[in-house]
Structures are given as C-alpha cells and as structure tokens.
Design an enzyme around this catalytic site. Sequence first.
Site, mmCIF file in Angstrom:
data_model
loop_
_atom_site.group_PDB
_atom_site.id
_atom_site.type_symbol
_atom_site.label_atom_id
_atom_site.label_comp_id
_atom_site.label_asym_id
_atom_site.label_seq_id
_atom_site.Cartn_x
_atom_site.Cartn_y
_atom_site.Cartn_z
ATOM 1 N N LYS A 116 -20.143 -17.310 56.088
ATOM 2 C CA LYS A 116 -18.590 -17.096 56.185
ATOM 3 C C LYS A 116 -18.519 -15.379 56.288
ATOM 4 O O LYS A 116 -17.940 -14.982 57.326
ATOM 5 C CB LYS A 116 -17.909 -17.313 54.991
ATOM 6 C CG LYS A 116 -17.746 -18.706 54.639
ATOM 7 C CD LYS A 116 -16.758 -19.038 53.698
ATOM 8 C CE LYS A 116 -17.287 -18.524 52.211
ATOM 9 N NZ LYS A 116 -18.511 -18.911 51.728
ATOM 10 N N ARG A 136 -10.326 -20.136 46.739
ATOM 11 C CA ARG A 136 -11.283 -21.000 46.243
ATOM 12 C C ARG A 136 -10.698 -21.800 45.252
ATOM 13 O O ARG A 136 -11.618 -22.661 44.891
ATOM 14 C CB ARG A 136 -12.238 -19.902 45.719
ATOM 15 C CG ARG A 136 -13.368 -19.393 46.410
ATOM 16 C CD ARG A 136 -14.518 -19.020 45.388
ATOM 17 N NE ARG A 136 -15.760 -18.633 45.979
ATOM 18 C CZ ARG A 136 -16.189 -17.713 46.525
ATOM 19 N NH1 ARG A 136 -15.317 -16.831 47.098
ATOM 20 N NH2 ARG A 136 -17.327 -17.302 46.599
ATOM 21 N N ARG A 147 -32.093 -14.187 51.018
ATOM 22 C CA ARG A 147 -30.929 -13.122 51.602
ATOM 23 C C ARG A 147 -31.570 -11.769 50.769
ATOM 24 O O ARG A 147 -31.684 -11.818 49.468
ATOM 25 C CB ARG A 147 -29.846 -13.434 51.165
ATOM 26 C CG ARG A 147 -28.748 -12.478 51.372
ATOM 27 C CD ARG A 147 -27.286 -13.075 51.952
ATOM 28 N NE ARG A 147 -26.763 -13.557 50.490
ATOM 29 C CZ ARG A 147 -25.474 -14.111 50.694
ATOM 30 N NH1 ARG A 147 -25.128 -14.370 51.833
ATOM 31 N NH2 ARG A 147 -25.077 -14.529 49.682
ATOM 32 N N ARG A 185 -28.919 -9.735 45.834
ATOM 33 C CA ARG A 185 -27.313 -9.937 45.032
ATOM 34 C C ARG A 185 -27.893 -10.599 43.778
ATOM 35 O O ARG A 185 -28.611 -11.504 43.706
ATOM 36 C CB ARG A 185 -26.356 -10.630 45.744
ATOM 37 C CG ARG A 185 -25.377 -9.812 46.574
ATOM 38 C CD ARG A 185 -24.932 -10.540 47.498
ATOM 39 N NE ARG A 185 -23.856 -11.690 46.765
ATOM 40 C CZ ARG A 185 -23.183 -12.563 47.434
ATOM 41 N NH1 ARG A 185 -22.644 -12.219 48.780
ATOM 42 N NH2 ARG A 185 -22.562 -13.421 46.812
ATOM 43 N N ARG A 222 -22.686 -21.512 41.445
ATOM 44 C CA ARG A 222 -21.869 -21.365 42.510
ATOM 45 C C ARG A 222 -21.600 -22.590 43.367
ATOM 46 O O ARG A 222 -20.479 -23.023 43.631
ATOM 47 C CB ARG A 222 -22.496 -20.340 43.337
ATOM 48 C CG ARG A 222 -22.385 -19.061 42.889
ATOM 49 C CD ARG A 222 -23.118 -17.769 43.695
ATOM 50 N NE ARG A 222 -22.745 -17.542 44.878
ATOM 51 C CZ ARG A 222 -23.202 -16.673 45.770
ATOM 52 N NH1 ARG A 222 -24.397 -16.768 45.641
ATOM 53 N NH2 ARG A 222 -22.801 -16.638 46.845
HETATM 54 P P1 AMP Z 1 -18.596 -14.354 47.687
HETATM 55 O O1 AMP Z 1 -19.351 -13.174 48.084
HETATM 56 O O2 AMP Z 1 -17.577 -14.972 48.460
HETATM 57 O O3 AMP Z 1 -19.784 -15.432 47.518
HETATM 58 O O4 AMP Z 1 -18.175 -14.213 46.115
HETATM 59 C C1 AMP Z 1 -19.190 -13.672 45.128
HETATM 60 C C2 AMP Z 1 -18.431 -13.985 43.714
HETATM 61 O O5 AMP Z 1 -17.267 -13.250 43.641
HETATM 62 C C3 AMP Z 1 -18.112 -15.535 43.690
HETATM 63 O O6 AMP Z 1 -19.274 -16.254 42.801
HETATM 64 C C4 AMP Z 1 -16.963 -15.478 42.256
HETATM 65 O O7 AMP Z 1 -17.661 -14.916 41.117
HETATM 66 C C5 AMP Z 1 -16.304 -14.179 42.884
HETATM 67 N N1 AMP Z 1 -15.148 -14.416 43.626
HETATM 68 C C6 AMP Z 1 -15.142 -14.198 45.290
HETATM 69 N N2 AMP Z 1 -13.898 -14.666 45.680
HETATM 70 C C7 AMP Z 1 -13.363 -15.243 44.411
HETATM 71 C C8 AMP Z 1 -12.034 -16.143 44.522
HETATM 72 N N3 AMP Z 1 -11.375 -16.189 45.775
HETATM 73 N N4 AMP Z 1 -11.660 -16.493 43.456
HETATM 74 C C9 AMP Z 1 -12.583 -16.624 42.143
HETATM 75 N N5 AMP Z 1 -13.549 -15.500 42.355
HETATM 76 C C10 AMP Z 1 -14.324 -15.273 43.599
#
Ligand code: AMP
Length: 227
Positions: free
Chosen positions: A17, A92, A137, A170, A181
């Site tokens: 994404k 989400r 990654r 990360r 996740r």
């Molecule tokens: P991402 O980089 O989009 O994979 O997000 C990394 C982490 O940030 C996720 O595993 C969640 O802990 C938190 N996070 C990101 N976006 C959201 C969201 N829309 N709602 C809740 N937690 C989020």
Amino acid sequence: MIAPGPILLLGAPGVGKGTQAKELVRLWGIPQISTGDILRANVAQGTALGKTAKGIMHRGELVPDSLVNEMVAVRLQEPDTARGYILDGFPRTLAQAHWLDGRLAATACCEPAQSLPLVAVSIQVDYNQLLRRISGRRNCPVCQTIYNIYSKPPQRAGFCDVEGAALTQRADDTEKAFAERMRAYAAQTTPVIEHYRELGRFTEVSGDGPIAVVAAGIVKAVERLRE
Ligand code: AMP
C-alpha cells in the site's frame, strides 16, 4: 482525470500500500495519508500520542479508533487535500469507516473534488509472499529507502546504497508481530472491505508484479470507479 478525489488503498500488511501510494502521489500530485507513518513519526518524536501508541504498535495491535480518527481529521484540514488524497492504512475498522463516511458527508460542500465519493481499491497478495515481503523488509533510517533482503537486497548487506547508513527493521516486521497484524487484519479490516464492497465503489487489483504494473492497475481501477 481532473481531480482524483478521495481514494482508499486497502489490503493486508505488506501488500505494498505504501509503495503504491507513493507511485500515485507522483502520478496525481495528491498527498498520501498513511496513519502508520503519522503514528511512527509521533513515536519517534515522543509525543503523548506516540507514547500511547508505541507498545500497541510493537505488538501489532490496533491503536484506538478515537486517537486515529482525530489524527486523520487534523490531516484532512490541510489545503493539499483539496484535489483528493490517498488514504493508506485507514480505515482499518468498521468504526473508522463509519467515522470517515460521516466526515466526508459533512464536508462535501466545500471543494468539488471533496464532494467526489470515496473509492476503495483493495490490493491482493498471497500469505506466503506477504510473509517474505514483511520479514525481509529493511529501511534506511536516513533516506527512507525500503529494501528487501530476498527481492531487493542492498549492494552491501545491511547498508543503504544511497546513504551508507546501517539498515533497520521495523519492530512490527518480525514474524511474530506479522502474525498478530494478519490476525487484526482478518478480524477488523475484512468488515471494512465488505462495507465498501456493498457501497459499490470498490474493486480488487493484484499486487503481484512490478510496481509500475500494479500502479497502472490501480489507476485503471480508480478511473473505472469514477466513470
Ligand atoms: P502500517 O504502517 O499501516 O502497517 O501501520 C503500522 C501500525 O500502526 C499498525 O500495526 C497499527 O498498530 C498502527 N495503525 C496504523 N494505522 C492504523 C489504523 N487506521 N487504526 C489503528 N491502528 C493503526
């Protein structure tokens, strides 16, 4: 397309994404709004939000809706969102989707592009490939270039080709956090996909292929949904 309007990129962790959002930013000149990036910036800066989010994110769980919604509300007030924007990693949960629908309905008056209905594109990649993408990654902490030790390794193992900086992983890209996740995704984000599917402004594209080919598929999908 004159104004792309609001676009949601959906898909499991690791489908690309963020990478695709950056391609679309380049093509359309509208901003990417990544809730994950905004949260990571808050963690790095040690803000109150960052302190609350840090442990939750490391475990691969979701940050509470109220905090994330507020963050998005603030970001959507920025003038660069007038022609549209790409939401990456938000909504989400169904509660976040309902909040966003309500907010878009309430602000539809102002800019023509903001009155455009939201369109949602879900990127599909199979589980084993996702695991390889996530656990392989590595990021450059200086220039943010993303590598993958399996598919896009740096010339010198462990170091950025551009900056020479030691690459980092990360905290939530480990296999254990990835499994959590994926669990959170299946439980909480699948209903979001169903929500937008039912509204009819939803399509799925394959995320398996070169970045430019996947991006072209997304552009075509958005154009079709905007017809
Ligand atoms: P991402 O980089 O989009 O994979 O997000 C990394 C982490 O940030 C996720 O595993 C969640 O802990 C938190 N996070 C990101 N976006 C959201 C969201 N829309 N709602 C809740 N937690 C989020």
